[in-house]
Scaffold this active site. Structure first.
Site, short mmCIF file in Angstrom:
data_model
loop_
_atom_site.label_atom_id
_atom_site.label_comp_id
_atom_site.label_asym_id
_atom_site.label_seq_id
_atom_site.Cartn_x
_atom_site.Cartn_y
_atom_site.Cartn_z
N PHE A 182 7.87 0.04 5.68
CA PHE A 182 6.96 -0.97 5.18
C PHE A 182 6.98 -0.97 3.67
O PHE A 182 7.28 0.04 3.03
CB PHE A 182 5.54 -0.80 5.72
CG PHE A 182 4.89 0.54 5.42
CD1 PHE A 182 4.07 0.71 4.32
CD2 PHE A 182 5.10 1.61 6.27
CE1 PHE A 182 3.46 1.92 4.06
CE2 PHE A 182 4.50 2.84 6.02
CZ PHE A 182 3.68 3.00 4.91
N CYS A 183 6.70 -2.12 3.10
CA CYS A 183 6.82 -2.33 1.66
C CYS A 183 5.86 -3.44 1.29
O CYS A 183 5.06 -3.90 2.11
CB CYS A 183 8.27 -2.67 1.29
SG CYS A 183 8.61 -2.68 -0.48
N THR A 184 5.94 -3.90 0.04
CA THR A 184 5.12 -5.02 -0.40
C THR A 184 5.78 -6.36 -0.12
O THR A 184 5.30 -7.38 -0.54
CB THR A 184 4.83 -4.92 -1.91
OG1 THR A 184 6.05 -4.67 -2.59
CG2 THR A 184 3.85 -3.82 -2.19
N GLY A 185 6.90 -6.35 0.58
CA GLY A 185 7.57 -7.59 0.94
C GLY A 185 8.52 -8.04 -0.14
O GLY A 185 8.70 -7.41 -1.18
N GLY A 222 1.91 -7.20 2.39
CA GLY A 222 1.06 -6.60 1.37
C GLY A 222 1.24 -5.10 1.42
O GLY A 222 2.02 -4.57 2.20
#
Length: 574
Positions: A182-185, A222
């Site tokens: 997962f990341c900030t996109g 997010g």
């Protein structure tokens, strides 16, 4: 009502002829009167554009008519004026730098997992095929420190380009497992997922991001974005911040044409990565003053840093050394970042007033005479007794005025700052100091100190360091509170901004705890120091406008006021 449409978009897609596409898009966007930046590479396209709604939409529609760009999705926002000074269309090796040619996001992406499925996997401890599930937080360490999921792997990377090496070091550990990242996109998230795939893992994204830049409706991109929908339990760290509404960082007002950061820091070693300054480009063109020395440093070290940093700036596309304000205007107008330098403390002069002229020639344009504690020039802000500016300190200010170097009161004792303002014949600044009336801290300044600088024509630069904004709160909301108070005290003409961001934040945290002769407990009382990163700083204009600030006032604070001081101060006197 705002009349300028701003769009941002990226798409990983194969482009065999980026140079040909560049000519086509440059001619088409230029004919439509659009401004902004389009980056092209064999791996895809990344753009920020602004103009009339009709022209922008027609350009995007025509772009999508090319099957390579049919999946392009834009994020839209509005402004009263065009935030870009010109149109720039470039062919690059990558649309976001990783320096790993084997990572090819244009060839495909890792599968995504819905929040419901991820909840089930985490509760069970394995995916539907019985493989162990491992959560990997692929964000930079500074972002992770704001909050992550319990049990998530955190590789403590400091910048995006370090991710492939971190992945290599954990290749065996994660072999045969299902890796949910997962990341900030955005495009960086796509690259990280593709990096995982090249390591032989089964990588799955928890954000569900599409092949372009927008996620499906089931998950919002997010920080730790699946947290509200899955059983990935938040850790005991602070909860992740909610994702802000999607907004191109360069879309609000003419202020972003001159985003001026009056003080930032990298590790003070010759091998520091000056390319980190490119992180400011999300705010459009602008200027950064980079520190090249403070109290412990002799002249030889600062001279070595200047040689290394200047050579790196010259070699990096998107950065340029600035010797004059006209240089800054020219660099910012094309969307790049101009760079000059500053000193915190007079120690790098070695007691030689003649050194000022040589430092100015190397791009040092701001100097604070003391750093927290007294020296031969005057008193520091952490001293119990401040006897004011010394005779040598007064001579130093006179030499700075004559050579085109701006006196700086940050880290300086209160009485010494008043003397600094009294003897200087040119504007004095607080390059990175907050308001003590808003948050009590010995590094912050009183209203009277702010008024004294304003009386010289100078500027108070509100900074993004958490412990100076509040109880370690490096948020836009906290920064705006200090800005509002500073404007009330000295007027809009005398307020500016600086991040005081330490790109070497881990090293600096160790310096704080390891050198008690420089720092007192006020630096550690609220835990490890936190900073506002450039990616947050460039959204400051939007935060100010949301509070009702006019475009003119935003422009003054984000760059215009410090630019005025430079225009009044940088020319040497005969």
């Amino acid at each position: 009502m705002a009349s300028v449409l701003n769009v941002s978009a990226y798409l990983f897609t194969r482009i065999d002829d980026p140079a040909v596409v560049r000519e086509t898009l440059r001619d088409r966007a230029g004919a439509a009167g659009l401004r902004g930046t389009i980056l092209l590479a064999e791996e895809g396209i990344n753009l920020f554009l602004a103009g009339s709604p009709e022209a922008v939409r027609a350009f995007v529609d025509q772009l999508r008519a090319d099957e390579r760009f049919a999946a392009l999705e834009t994020k839209d926002s509005w402004s009263d004026t065009v935030p870009f000074g010109r149109l720039l269309v470039k062919v690059k090796r990558e649309i976001i730098r990783m320096d790993r040619p084997e990572v090819r996001p244009q060839d495909g992406r890792a599968p995504a997992v819905s929040p419901e499925t991820l909840r089930r996997w985490l509760d069970r401890g394995s995916d539907d095929d019985g493989r162990e599930v491992v959560l990997v937080d692929t964000r930079n360490a500074f972002e992770v420190d704001y909050g992550t999921f319990a049990g998530a792997k955190d590789w403590r990377i400091e910048r995006f380009t370090q991710f492939p090496d971190a992945a290599d070091s954990h290749r065996d550990e994660l072999a045969g497992k299902t890796v949910v990242s997962f990341c900030t996109g955005g495009s960086a998230a796509r690259r990280r997922r593709c990096t995982c795939a090249t390591r032989g893992w089964t990588p799955i994204s928890s954000t569900g991001a599409s092949s372009g830049g927008s996620p499906p409706k089931e998950v919002r991109t997010g920080t730790a974005s699946a947290s509200s929908s899955t059983s990935a339990r938040p850790s005991t760290r602070r909860s992740p911040r909610r994702a802000r509404p999607s907004l191109p960082r360069a879309c609000l007002g003419r202020a972003t044409e001159m985003l001026w950061d009056q003080h930032a820091c990298v590790e003070l070693v010759d091998t520091a990565d000056i390319g980190e300054l490119l992180r400011y480009r999300g705010g459009g063109g602008g200027y950064v003053s980079l520190n090249v020395g403070f109290a412990p440093h002799p002249p030889a070290l600062t001279a070595s840093l200047l040689r290394s940093f200047r050579a790196q700036v010259t070699a990096i596309d998107g950065l340029e050394l600035a010797a004059t304000v006209a240089d800054i205007d020219r660099v910012a107008a094309r969307g790049d970042t101009a760079v000059a330098f500053d000193l915190e403390d007079c120690a790098p002069l070695g007691g030689d007033l003649d050194a000022v002229e040589g430092l100015v020639a190397q791009g040092v344009r701001t100097l604070a005479p003391t750093y927290n504690h007294a020296n031969r020039a005057g008193g520091g802000c952490l001293d119990a007794v401040d006897d004011g500016l010394t005779g040598w300190g007064r001579d130093l200010v006179a030499e700075m005025n004559a050579r085109g170097m701006v006196p700086d009161g940050s880290h300086v004792g209160a009485r010494t700052t008043f003397d600094l303002c009294a003897v200087s014949t040119r504007p004095v600044v607080f390059s990175h100091s907050n308001m003590r009336a808003v948050w009590e801290h010995p590094r912050n300044i009183t209203d009277d100190q702010a008024r004294a600088v304003a009386d010289t024509g100078g500027v108070v630069g509100i900074t993004g360091v958490g412990i100076f904004l509040g109880p370690n709160t490096p948020t836009l909301e906290a920064m705006v509170r200090h800005l509002d108070h500073a404007v009330e005290v000295v007027g809009i003409r005398h307020v500016g901004v600086s991040t005081d961001f330490s790109f070497d934040w881990q090293t600096f945290r160790a310096t704080i705890t390891g050198t008690p002769e420089l720092y007192d407990e006020s630096y550690t009382r609220w835990g490890p120091m936190q900073w506002m990163p450039p990616e947050t700083f460039v959204d400051l204009g939007a935060a100010l406008q949301a509070r009702g600030w006019s475009d003119t006032d935003v422009a003054a604070v984000l760059g215009g006021n410090f630019r005025r001081v430079a225009a009044e101060s940088w020319e040497p006197r005969p």
